[in-house]
Design a protein around this motif. Sequence first.
Motif, short mmCIF file in Angstrom:
data_model
loop_
_atom_site.label_atom_id
_atom_site.label_comp_id
_atom_site.label_asym_id
_atom_site.label_seq_id
_atom_site.Cartn_x
_atom_site.Cartn_y
_atom_site.Cartn_z
N LEU A 122 0.82 -1.21 0.00
CA LEU A 122 0.00 0.00 0.00
C LEU A 122 0.86 1.26 0.00
O LEU A 122 0.58 2.23 -0.72
N LYS A 123 1.90 1.25 0.81
CA LYS A 123 2.78 2.42 0.88
C LYS A 123 3.48 2.66 -0.45
O LYS A 123 3.61 3.81 -0.90
N SER A 124 3.93 1.59 -1.10
CA SER A 124 4.64 1.75 -2.35
C SER A 124 3.72 2.14 -3.50
O SER A 124 4.19 2.52 -4.58
N ALA A 125 2.41 2.05 -3.30
CA ALA A 125 1.47 2.48 -4.33
C ALA A 125 1.45 3.99 -4.49
O ALA A 125 1.00 4.50 -5.52
N VAL A 126 1.94 4.72 -3.48
CA VAL A 126 1.94 6.17 -3.51
C VAL A 126 3.27 6.66 -4.05
O VAL A 126 4.33 6.13 -3.70
N LYS A 127 3.25 7.66 -4.90
CA LYS A 127 4.48 8.22 -5.45
C LYS A 127 5.40 8.67 -4.33
O LYS A 127 4.97 9.26 -3.34
N SER A 128 6.69 8.42 -4.51
CA SER A 128 7.66 8.84 -3.50
C SER A 128 7.83 10.36 -3.48
O SER A 128 8.22 10.93 -2.47
N ARG A 129 7.54 11.02 -4.60
CA ARG A 129 7.67 12.48 -4.67
C ARG A 129 6.36 13.05 -5.20
O ARG A 129 5.98 12.79 -6.34
N ASP A 130 5.68 13.81 -4.39
CA ASP A 130 4.41 14.38 -4.83
C ASP A 130 4.20 15.71 -4.12
O ASP A 130 4.97 16.09 -3.22
#
Length: 603
Positions: free
Chosen positions: A163-171
């Motif tokens: 789930l965490k890796s589904a979010v962009k690291s830079r946003d």
Amino acid sequence: MSTAILTGQPVPGSSIEGDLRSLGFDVRVAADAADAERLVAEAPCDRRVALVDARFVGHLHALRLGLTDPRFPLAAIPGAVTAQPGGRAALTRALARENSAGGGTALAVDSLADRLVTALAAEDAGVHHAELGSLVAAVPADPQARNEARQAVADVDDEAVRLKSAVKSRDGFFTTFFISPYSRYIARWCARRGLTPNQVTTASLLTALIAAACAATGTRGGFVAAGVLLIASFVLDCTDGQLARYSLQYSTLGAWLDATFDRIKEYAYYAGLALGAAQGGDDVWALALGAMILQTCRHVVDFSFNEANHDATANTSPTAALSDKLDSVGWTVWVRRMIVLPIGERWAMIAVLTALTTPRITFYVLLVGCAFAATYTTAGRVLRSLTRKAQRTDRAATALAELADNGPLADGVAALMRRLPGWERLGSPFLAALVATAMLLTVAGTEGYGNARLVAFAVVYVWASAAAVGLRPLKGALDWLVPPLYRAAEYGTVLILAAKADVNGALPAAFGLVAAVAYHHYDTVYRIRGNAGAPPAWLVRAVGGHEGRTLLVTVLAATLTASQFKVALTALAVAVALVVLVESIRFWVSAGAPAVHDEGETA
């Protein structure tokens, strides 16, 4: 179905076979390396094939990341290697070399998959190594190491990492703190129900179009509904990318839809606001078109700078060092991400202003905010370019020339200029583009509608376009500004002439023309970013190039009445839109361009 080949000594009680089947693999067992080579040859040539050590211990999501990501022809994690059809030949060669070197009976000693990865690396085959973070992927050599690996697997929540890796690291700030905390769960909900990222992308587009229709009603209730729906559309816009990363459903078509629909949604919303304002007797079409032009030019600045510098050597400067230093201080990172007004902050601002104020105020604030952001980012990039000794590559110069969008007129003039003595001594491409753009927009802004003098300056603009792009590679310190200057010249000329025509419908027609041309320019950008090359030369010739369209618009304004000019702009918009849309859809749907990463700059 994809094929997974288990190699090495089997381990009683191992879940590896079931894990591979849950990922969609047809599992085969190889007795030795020679048997593995045979099974690879028998696997369907048009599907993925993987070799996995039977002793593998790790998280299911580690296997998913290593073996199912569609973006990479060859990929590996410890104890496993996979090849898509494009990487199949390299894997087959490495396996054949392994067998010819006498490794056919060595499966119980070490990992065949890991040896193949080493061989592929020696061949420089471009194996992607998935970033696992806290996930476990290992081939234990003895029972104690196996127990330790299994304990490490139990200590990390596989689903939480996924789930965490589904979010962009830079946003952006708004996306990170107001959208992603819950949109990732929407993405998981979609994945469990078999929805695809493209379906969510389409839902986001439809929601934004409904928001634009609500804004077009011109009522307070319509404006409030439009603001709410615009935020809902952005939530879905974040969800589609998170769903793609959560389930590894990357595709060329999906990347293109996501990027293209963002522009369609935003610019359709501008049109909806302008229509809504007209319901109340306020004409803000010039502001809507100005906002679209400013936003498009901002994007071209971003794309051009990145293309010019992503593979440059000696890519350092005092300005870049200061930027890196600021990025080491937490609060400055978020402030800098917010002031550039990325898509999350921009859409949130537009939604709130739509619900609470008027379209005119919304556009005023948007124009001021985007102008400040554009000044901030462009000034920083200019300082970086002037203070470093970067050597730009031929690839970067080619990409900038393709982004410039020179057409047949400029190419023809450039061919004639090369026959003249002393053409090598012509000045900087950047200065040529800057002076020509400034002169064209100044004359357009100061002369009345229908003045033929503007045509003469448009001819000079054609000559300058040939001199800037057609005679030498764009490798100067500021040559990356040539494409955005041309966008400003073409779009700005259309805006000024439509406004000066002062006839009902001219500005909406100009909005449609600029939208069609901007789509063509965005399509060019996404093809280059996807390493698919620029649009075909026939398409650029068919739509005239930036200089041809600019000259044509000035000729139309000089020879037609204001009412006729409106009709001509409408016809030109329809013609350009049809040509570029048909070719763009044909290319992205059927051309088989490579899938691209979606971790780029926030739009």
